[in-house]
Design a protein around this motif. Structure first.
Motif, PDB file in Angstrom:
ATOM      1  N   ARG A 273     -97.594  54.538   6.447  1.00  0.00           N
ATOM      2  CA  ARG A 273     -98.704  53.614   6.539  1.00  0.00           C
ATOM      3  C   ARG A 273     -99.693  54.215   5.548  1.00  0.00           C
ATOM      4  N   GLU A 301    -100.045  48.923   3.077  1.00  0.00           N
ATOM      5  CA  GLU A 301     -98.594  48.468   3.236  1.00  0.00           C
ATOM      6  C   GLU A 301     -98.198  49.450   4.300  1.00  0.00           C
ATOM      7  N   VAL A 302     -97.102  48.906   5.006  1.00  0.00           N
ATOM      8  CA  VAL A 302     -96.781  49.573   6.292  1.00  0.00           C
ATOM      9  C   VAL A 302     -95.098  49.369   6.592  1.00  0.00           C
ATOM     10  N   ALA A 305     -91.676  47.511   9.248  1.00  0.00           N
ATOM     11  CA  ALA A 305     -92.487  46.334   9.567  1.00  0.00           C
ATOM     12  C   ALA A 305     -91.066  45.277   9.353  1.00  0.00           C
ATOM     13  N   HIS A 306     -90.591  44.999  10.752  1.00  0.00           N
ATOM     14  CA  HIS A 306     -89.368  43.911  10.741  1.00  0.00           C
ATOM     15  C   HIS A 306     -89.721  42.575  10.714  1.00  0.00           C
ATOM     16  N   ARG A 307     -90.978  42.164  11.253  1.00  0.00           N
ATOM     17  CA  ARG A 307     -91.354  40.781  11.317  1.00  0.00           C
ATOM     18  C   ARG A 307     -92.833  40.529  10.751  1.00  0.00           C
ATOM     19  N   HIS A 310     -95.993  41.312  12.636  1.00  0.00           N
ATOM     20  CA  HIS A 310     -96.427  42.852  12.409  1.00  0.00           C
ATOM     21  C   HIS A 310     -97.717  42.877  11.881  1.00  0.00           C
ATOM     22  N   VAL A 311     -97.515  42.250  10.532  1.00  0.00           N
ATOM     23  CA  VAL A 311     -98.592  42.396   9.448  1.00  0.00           C
ATOM     24  C   VAL A 311     -99.713  41.633   9.805  1.00  0.00           C
ATOM     25  N   LEU A 314    -101.694  43.327  12.480  1.00  0.00           N
ATOM     26  CA  LEU A 314    -102.377  44.201  11.717  1.00  0.00           C
ATOM     27  C   LEU A 314    -103.710  43.749  11.065  1.00  0.00           C
ATOM     28  N   LEU A 470     -94.184  39.970   4.167  1.00  0.00           N
ATOM     29  CA  LEU A 470     -92.814  41.075   4.154  1.00  0.00           C
ATOM     30  C   LEU A 470     -92.556  41.129   2.520  1.00  0.00           C
ATOM     31  N   HIS A 506     -90.390  46.467   5.117  1.00  0.00           N
ATOM     32  CA  HIS A 506     -91.795  46.775   5.030  1.00  0.00           C
ATOM     33  C   HIS A 506     -92.764  45.525   4.829  1.00  0.00           C
TER      34      HIS A 506
END
Length: 541
Positions: A273, A301-302, A305-307, A310-311, A314, A470, A506
């Motif tokens: 992260r 940037e994370v 992160a599959h979905r 998620h972002v 955030l 993504l 990610h």
């Protein structure tokens, strides 16, 4: 001065601010920084309390002169009585003379208020004028007011910096538009109420953003500003050249970065992260109220992160938390107070055209309420957004200058309408067609590459505030995409090869800090929320 330190963990005073450590024979001991009024003492605590047989080392430091904000807090917190001697510094904002008394309001930029100085003899201050900086010695006179708890009865003063008698001080007590301040007074506009509150708000906002990332285990990083690649692939870059070298200074073409995203992804591959707040540069000749050639970009940037959610979540949590804390700390109230004051000057004769008058304090409050609404922010796909826009126009609810068509970028008017009238607040628009977005975005599963896993966050009155996605994490697919869009693979080989060594799903986002500031403060043009704005044909001071 000698201080015997108590045993570790026992407070010397209750106003303990921070603890660090120093080396002590055989052990590490905390250094407790103590605030006592305007004085600071660093006390080295010993492992056990003794009766000064081995006195702890004492370091006494000279404090900075207190700001007016600090002085007011001290007066209120410790109930400092009238008659107490005091010394303050500041610039004169206004002067009012009467027969027996004269009143001078000073400010030092530490907050949006002024401190009133009282002169018992008006003749005492004949050499003072608006804009003069001075040091004042006097006594505190308490007032029965929550907003102005004290004033100072002046005994003597010392002028630190005067102003020319033959020239009127440019920041007179009248309405001056942001446009006028930016064009005519680019270096002293920060003394104005509007620019002062904006700069202070920006500073506190950056602090709260940093605090959120720290609490959520993000690592702050500092990617390079000089890069060998164009992240967006749009060609709107500034080339870096050396005037003393005929050949490329770096051995190849180099540019000022348009985004630190690619380097952040490299950092993310080892730190999970990461985030940065860095300058970014765009060589686009746009002169709209939303664009700058140099601006500050908040990017994160994370890993894992599959979905897309998620972002997006955030981004929403970051902004909600930041705004909530800014509101609780009184920053919103400061903005509204200044807005209210300036609105009272609306009918006065001022200088320059000003669209900021259209953004009232009620509208600013409405924007904050929209961002902090109880329900999660709306999410719709790009396809759904086009259908909503087309239906609204067909039903006569709105007439756009350019009708929305699938496959075209949303125009600013489309973005603003969706946020203001469809969502009545922030709205995420997701899954744009792939040909509208940069090469690095992950194709939407099941779309045959027609759409990508991305979003834009739109807000009323502004449009796009945040963009994210993504990222493509497959080595061969990313190679193929770069070749398909006609980019030079050799310049991006370092980026592509990140996918060879344990790549992970990610994602990340980018947020233009100036756009966020202009939206929250209620400033129409982003040029007025950055200290020294740069745009095409303009690079003053």
């Amino acid at each position: 001065m000698t201080v015997c330190a108590p045993r570790i963990g026992r407070h010397i005073v209750s106003r303990m601010r921070s603890t660090k450590f120093i080396s002590w024979p055989g052990q590490l001991l905390p250094v407790t920084t103590i605030w006592r009024g305007s004085w600071v003492y660093s006390v080295h605590q010993s492992a056990r309390h003794s009766s000064c047989k081995s006195p702890a080392a004492v370091l006494e430091l000279t404090p900075l002169p207190p700001t007016l904000k600090q002085k007011e807090a001290e007066v209120v917190q410790f109930d400092v009585p009238s008659g107490t001697a005091v010394t303050v510094n500041g610039w004169i904002r206004t002067i009012r003379k009467h027969k027996k008394f004269a009143f001078v309001n000073i400010t030092d930029g530490s907050y949006d208020k002024v401190l009133q100085l009282v002169f018992s003899d008006p003749e005492q201050m004949n050499d003072l004028g608006v804009g003069v900086s001075l040091e004042v010695n006097g006594t505190i006179q308490r007032r029965d007011s929550v907003t102005d708890p004290y004033e100072i009865l002046v005994e003597k003063y010392h002028i630190l910096g005067g102003v020319p008698e033959e020239e009127p001080y440019p920041l007179q007590n009248k309405y001056l538009s942001q446009d006028y301040l930016r064009r005519e007074l680019p270096t002293i506009r920060f003394r104005s109420m509007s620019n002062g509150v904006t700069m202070r708000f920006r500073s506190r906002a950056v602090y709260e953003i940093s605090r959120y990332f720290e609490e959520n285990e993000f690592v702050q990083t500092h990617p390079p500003l000089i890069t060998s690649s164009d992240c967006e692939g749009a060609g709107e870059v500034f080339t870096v050249v050396s005037e003393t070298s005929a050949s490329p200074f770096f051995g190849k073409n180099a540019y000022l970065t348009v985004s630190t995203q690619l380097h952040l992804e490299a950092l993310m591959m080892g730190l999970s992260r990461v985030w940065t707040l860095s300058p970014a540069f765009r060589a686009e000749k746009s002169i709209t109220s939303r664009h700058l050639s140099e601006f500050w970009m908040l990017e994160a940037e994370v890993a894992f992160a599959h979905r897309l959610e998620h972002v997006m979540s955030l981004v929403e949590r970051l902004l909600r938390t930041t705004l909530t804390r800014l509101k609780e700390s009184g920053e919103l109230q400061s903005i509204l107070s200044v807005k209210n004051f300036l609105e009272k000057q609306k009918d006065q004769v001022g200088e320059g055209d000003d669209k900021d008058r259209e953004i009232t304090h009620e509208l600013v409050l409405q924007r904050w309420d929209g961002m902090l609404q109880d329900a999660p922010w709306k999410r719709i796909t790009y396809k759904q957004a086009i259908e909503v826009l087309q239906q609204a126009e067909a039903e006569g609810k709105v007439k756009f200058e350019t009708s929305a068509e699938y496959g075209d970028n949303l125009k600013s008017e489309h973005e603003k309408w969706l946020a203001a009238h469809y969502a009545s607040g922030p709205i995420f628009v997701t899954h744009y067609p792939s040909h509208l977005k940069p090469f690095y975005m992950l194709p939407t599963p099941g779309s045959d590459g027609q759409t990508v896993e991305c979003f834009d966050l739109l807000v009323p009155g502004l449009g796009e505030l945040v963009g994210g996605s993504l990222r493509e994490y497959d080595y061969k697919r990313l190679q193929a995409t770069i070749e398909r869009v006609g980019m030079d693979l050799s310049e991006l080989e370092w980026y592509v090869e990140l996918r060879k060594w344990g790549s992970v799903p990610h994602g990340g986002f980018g947020l233009g800090l100036e756009r966020l500031m202009s939206y929250l403060v209620g400033i129409y043009n982003v040029r007025d929320v950055i200290a020294f704005p740069r745009w095409v044909d303009h690079c003053v001071c």
